[in-house]
Write an enzyme that holds these catalytic residues in place. Structure first.
Site, PDB file in Angstrom:
ATOM      1  N   THR A 115      20.088  13.941  48.027  1.00 11.48           N
ATOM      2  CA  THR A 115      20.148  15.379  48.406  1.00 11.48           C
ATOM      3  C   THR A 115      21.401  15.388  49.046  1.00 11.48           C
ATOM      4  O   THR A 115      22.275  14.524  49.583  1.00 11.48           O
ATOM      5  CB  THR A 115      19.194  15.654  49.578  1.00 11.48           C
ATOM      6  OG1 THR A 115      19.048  14.545  50.436  1.00 11.48           O
ATOM      7  CG2 THR A 115      17.720  15.842  48.883  1.00 11.48           C
ATOM      8  N   HIS A 116      21.939  16.688  49.196  1.00 14.65           N
ATOM      9  CA  HIS A 116      22.949  17.106  49.973  1.00 14.65           C
ATOM     10  C   HIS A 116      22.162  18.321  50.748  1.00 14.65           C
ATOM     11  O   HIS A 116      22.262  19.487  50.670  1.00 14.65           O
ATOM     12  CB  HIS A 116      24.185  17.918  49.282  1.00 14.65           C
ATOM     13  CG  HIS A 116      25.201  16.976  48.773  1.00 14.65           C
ATOM     14  ND1 HIS A 116      25.895  16.034  49.556  1.00 14.65           N
ATOM     15  CD2 HIS A 116      25.538  16.653  47.679  1.00 14.65           C
ATOM     16  CE1 HIS A 116      26.412  15.321  48.919  1.00 14.65           C
ATOM     17  NE2 HIS A 116      26.477  15.794  47.659  1.00 14.65           N
TER      18      HIS A 116
ATOM     19  N   LYS B 286      27.665  10.968  53.741  1.00 12.81           N
ATOM     20  CA  LYS B 286      28.981  10.597  53.901  1.00 12.81           C
ATOM     21  C   LYS B 286      29.291  10.766  55.143  1.00 12.81           C
ATOM     22  O   LYS B 286      30.273  11.249  55.584  1.00 12.81           O
ATOM     23  CB  LYS B 286      29.906  11.121  52.745  1.00 12.81           C
ATOM     24  CG  LYS B 286      29.365  11.294  51.354  1.00 12.81           C
ATOM     25  CD  LYS B 286      30.788  11.708  50.515  1.00 12.81           C
ATOM     26  CE  LYS B 286      30.306  11.346  48.929  1.00 12.81           C
ATOM     27  NZ  LYS B 286      29.409  12.658  48.779  1.00 12.81           N
TER      28      LYS B 286
ATOM     29  N   ASP C  52      32.527   9.374  60.807  1.00 15.52           N
ATOM     30  CA  ASP C  52      33.004   9.667  62.350  1.00 15.52           C
ATOM     31  C   ASP C  52      32.881   8.245  63.169  1.00 15.52           C
ATOM     32  O   ASP C  52      32.514   7.214  62.544  1.00 15.52           O
ATOM     33  CB  ASP C  52      32.480  10.766  62.893  1.00 15.52           C
ATOM     34  CG  ASP C  52      33.735  11.512  63.545  1.00 15.52           C
ATOM     35  OD1 ASP C  52      34.298  10.992  64.480  1.00 15.52           O
ATOM     36  OD2 ASP C  52      33.639  12.720  63.591  1.00 15.52           O
TER      37      ASP C  52
ATOM     38  N   THR D 180      29.442   9.683  67.431  1.00 16.21           N
ATOM     39  CA  THR D 180      29.377  10.883  66.830  1.00 16.21           C
ATOM     40  C   THR D 180      28.178  10.908  65.840  1.00 16.21           C
ATOM     41  O   THR D 180      27.193  11.762  65.649  1.00 16.21           O
ATOM     42  CB  THR D 180      30.595  11.622  66.168  1.00 16.21           C
ATOM     43  OG1 THR D 180      31.471  11.466  67.415  1.00 16.21           O
ATOM     44  CG2 THR D 180      30.391  13.039  65.622  1.00 16.21           C
TER      45      THR D 180
ATOM     46  N   SER E 201      34.160   8.942  42.602  1.00 14.99           N
ATOM     47  CA  SER E 201      34.589   9.516  41.150  1.00 14.99           C
ATOM     48  C   SER E 201      35.688  10.323  40.844  1.00 14.99           C
ATOM     49  O   SER E 201      35.980  10.772  39.664  1.00 14.99           O
ATOM     50  CB  SER E 201      33.249   9.948  40.679  1.00 14.99           C
ATOM     51  OG  SER E 201      32.838  10.984  41.202  1.00 14.99           O
TER      52      SER E 201
ATOM     53  N   GLN F   3      36.037  16.153  39.352  1.00 17.77           N
ATOM     54  CA  GLN F   3      35.051  15.331  38.979  1.00 17.77           C
ATOM     55  C   GLN F   3      35.399  14.506  37.854  1.00 17.77           C
ATOM     56  O   GLN F   3      35.723  15.357  36.741  1.00 17.77           O
ATOM     57  CB  GLN F   3      33.576  15.864  38.999  1.00 17.77           C
ATOM     58  CG  GLN F   3      32.542  15.004  38.572  1.00 17.77           C
ATOM     59  CD  GLN F   3      32.080  14.093  39.595  1.00 17.77           C
ATOM     60  OE1 GLN F   3      33.186  12.986  39.954  1.00 17.77           O
ATOM     61  NE2 GLN F   3      30.880  13.914  40.014  1.00 17.77           N
TER      62      GLN F   3
ATOM     63  N   TYR G 236      33.718  12.090  34.501  1.00 19.15           N
ATOM     64  CA  TYR G 236      32.265  11.565  34.065  1.00 19.15           C
ATOM     65  C   TYR G 236      32.871  10.390  33.034  1.00 19.15           C
ATOM     66  O   TYR G 236      33.506  10.217  32.143  1.00 19.15           O
ATOM     67  CB  TYR G 236      31.728  12.806  33.159  1.00 19.15           C
ATOM     68  CG  TYR G 236      31.233  13.804  34.247  1.00 19.15           C
ATOM     69  CD1 TYR G 236      30.230  13.512  35.058  1.00 19.15           C
ATOM     70  CD2 TYR G 236      31.682  15.279  34.207  1.00 19.15           C
ATOM     71  CE1 TYR G 236      29.707  14.423  36.045  1.00 19.15           C
ATOM     72  CE2 TYR G 236      31.049  15.996  34.917  1.00 19.15           C
ATOM     73  CZ  TYR G 236      30.304  15.767  35.943  1.00 19.15           C
ATOM     74  OH  TYR G 236      29.950  16.570  36.899  1.00 19.15           O
TER      75      TYR G 236
ATOM     76  N   GLY H 118      23.707  14.584  38.316  1.00 15.54           N
ATOM     77  CA  GLY H 118      23.583  15.947  38.814  1.00 15.54           C
ATOM     78  C   GLY H 118      23.577  16.747  37.605  1.00 15.54           C
ATOM     79  O   GLY H 118      22.340  17.189  37.097  1.00 15.54           O
TER      80      GLY H 118
HETATM   81  P1  5BU Z   1      27.240  15.799  39.169  1.00 22.60           P
HETATM   82  O1  5BU Z   1      26.649  17.193  39.114  1.00 22.60           O
HETATM   83  O2  5BU Z   1      26.734  14.794  38.340  1.00 22.60           O
HETATM   84  O3  5BU Z   1      28.901  15.834  38.959  1.00 22.60           O
HETATM   85  O4  5BU Z   1      27.012  15.476  40.704  1.00 22.60           O
HETATM   86  C1  5BU Z   1      27.321  14.206  41.264  1.00 22.60           C
HETATM   87  C2  5BU Z   1      26.817  13.965  42.634  1.00 22.60           C
HETATM   88  O5  5BU Z   1      27.157  12.644  43.286  1.00 22.60           O
HETATM   89  C3  5BU Z   1      27.089  15.003  43.470  1.00 22.60           C
HETATM   90  O6  5BU Z   1      26.101  15.286  44.479  1.00 22.60           O
HETATM   91  C4  5BU Z   1      28.465  14.537  44.328  1.00 22.60           C
HETATM   92  O7  5BU Z   1      28.406  14.920  45.713  1.00 22.60           O
HETATM   93  C5  5BU Z   1      28.052  13.017  44.181  1.00 22.60           C
HETATM   94  N1  5BU Z   1      29.172  12.023  44.296  1.00 22.60           N
HETATM   95  C6  5BU Z   1      29.819  12.158  43.288  1.00 22.60           C
HETATM   96  O8  5BU Z   1      30.034  13.003  42.578  1.00 22.60           O
HETATM   97  N2  5BU Z   1      31.238  11.359  43.199  1.00 22.60           N
HETATM   98  C7  5BU Z   1      31.390  10.301  44.465  1.00 22.60           C
HETATM   99  O9  5BU Z   1      32.338   9.528  44.493  1.00 22.60           O
HETATM  100  C8  5BU Z   1      30.383  10.342  45.439  1.00 22.60           C
HETATM  101  C9  5BU Z   1      29.296  11.273  45.219  1.00 22.60           C
HETATM  102 BR1  5BU Z   1      30.513   9.154  46.806  1.00 22.60          BR
END
Ligand code: 5BU
Length: 428
Positions: free
Chosen positions: A229-230, A261, A264, A268, A319, A377, A379, A397
């Protein structure tokens, strides 16, 4: 030591080999309590019993040990006593070296309350007061203890006993076999879920309403080991949201993983973890943590868990294109993980950052039909993540969430990733 016992009555005492044995013997005779002896190795002749002494199932046994460091000897004794169906809630040790053993023993399935007569910090104070050591010695001892906070001895001992196989290589080993090399209850739980449900899929539930989150969790729940989750992107977060998530996690046997993530200083992150709007520590068994601040971040988070079984995954690589995670940074993260195995259960990574079978590698940036998202991002496919990048778990995701049928997509990703994992372990 006897005066420190938390309960007035025990049926038995068991000394942890070897130095715990004479102490347990004295307690046993003085208190007229039956005593058990657990051998380090089962003897090769005679009765071949690992435990000597008379006992009955369900009896309450107190463990006695002289010094606790990583907790490995206490842990091995505990496992044996539990196999004999004895009840073991407490261990009394003379000296707690404060290197993580007592904390490791207190969690989850182990659930042992370790009580010490003195801690290393107290011991240094006493010796200093009586002029037995000087300030410099005290400081260097405490500095050593602090920088060697390591519970890995359990696993090193355990994994060195398999003959012929390169037991240390994570990628060659089945999830099931890795259950016994980690002493972290949540890593064990995750390995068990992955083996029994035959899934190494984590779904990234990046939705903005509680209704969407619950609906997605219902659909993918039977096919995942983790729901990531976020929580701060929800527009209508409430206590009920996490209650429903917890229920679904219990029904479908997956774990809740908040991708917070943390990044800090210790004090904190302690406040961010426990309390605030989301009170993450209360419901997320696992969280993501950056290694950037150094290991104070782990100590800060640990200070907030208050006896709950909790763990974290260190973000060692990202990533996204242009990520600043250098090789040196990755090595630094590995060092933190190795020194804090009672809290760190693995890494978010894009490559084979560790061959240690205790650590679980999670790889995001996985999608079948896309290579980029236009915002950085990148893939790879589930197969490439598992076979080329060494992922244990893939994080998906949009590939699932935005599919016409998210459940069918989850099954597809699960099957691809799990068969790649089987291929990987069978190829060895
Ligand atoms: P996606 O929709 O499959 O691109 O989502 C990827 C998830 O993984 C998303 O919640 C990012 O915040 C999380 N993530 C990422 O994509 N890459 C990273 O290096 C990290 C987390 Br750490």
């Amino acid at each position: 030591m006897w005066a420190k016992r938390p309960n007035p009555d025990y049926d038995l005492v068991c000394g942890v080999a070897y130095t715990g044995l004479p102490i347990a013997t004295v307690i046993s005779t003085k208190q007229e309590l039956p005593m058990l002896i657990r051998r380090k190795e089962s003897k090769g002749y005679g009765t071949k019993k690992l435990v000597e002494g008379n006992y009955e199932e369900g009896q309450n046994c107190l463990m006695i040990e002289d010094v606790i460091v990583s907790g490995s000897s206490v842990y091995e004794t505990l496992e044996t006593l539990k196999e004999l169906k004895l009840k073991v809630d407490d261990a009394i040790v003379f000296l707690d070296r404060e290197q993580g053993g007592a904390a490791a023993m207190s969690w989850g399935s182990m659930g042992v309350n370790v009580i010490s007569v003195v801690t290393m910090t107290q011991m240094m104070g006493i010796l200093l007061k009586h002029g037995c050591i000087n300030q410099a010695t005290s400081e260097s001892v405490l500095e050593f203890v602090e920088s060697h906070n390591d519970t890995s001895i359990v696993t090193k001992e355990k994994s060195s006993c398999k003959n012929g196989i390169d037991v240390m290589d994570r990628k060659k080993r089945s999830f099931e076999s890795r259950t016994s090399v980690t002493n972290h209850p949540l890593a064990r739980k995750l390995f068990e879920i992955m083996s029994s449900k035959k899934t190494n899929l984590c779904v990234a539930a990046d939705v903005t309403t509680s209704a969407e989150l619950i609906s997605l969790a219902e659909k993918v729940g039977p096919h995942i080991c983790l729901l990531k989750t976020h929580i701060d992107i929800l527009t209508d977060f409430s206590k009920e949201t996490v209650e429903s998530l917890k229920e679904l996690a219990a029904t479908h046997n997956f774990m809740l993983f908040e991708d917070r993530k943390f990044g800090d200083i210790g004090s904190t992150v302690a406040s961010q973890y426990s309390g605030g709007a989301y009170n993450i520590v209360d419901w997320a068994e696992l969280v993501t943590v950056h290694g950037l601040p150094g290991d104070g971040i782990i100590k800060g988070l640990m200070s907030a868990i208050n006896g709950r079984p909790r763990g974290c995954v260190l973000v060692s690589e990202m990533s996204s294109s242009g990520a600043l995670t250098s090789q040196e940074y990755v090595s630094g993260c590995c060092k933190i993980a190795e020194n804090h195995t009672y809290f760190v259960i693995g890494f978010v990574s894009q490559s084979n950052v560790s061959s240690d079978p205790r650590f679980i590698l999670l790889t995001p940036g996985v999608q079948l039909d896309k290579s980029v998202d236009g915002l950085g991002q990148q893939y790879v496919t589930p197969r490439a993540a598992v076979l080329e990048r060494g992922a244990d778990i893939i994080i998906v995701g949009r590939g699932i969430r935005e599919a016409e049928d998210p459940e069918a997509a989850a099954i597809k990703y699960k099957e691809e990733a799990f068969s790649a994992y089987l291929e990987r372990i069978e190829a060895q």
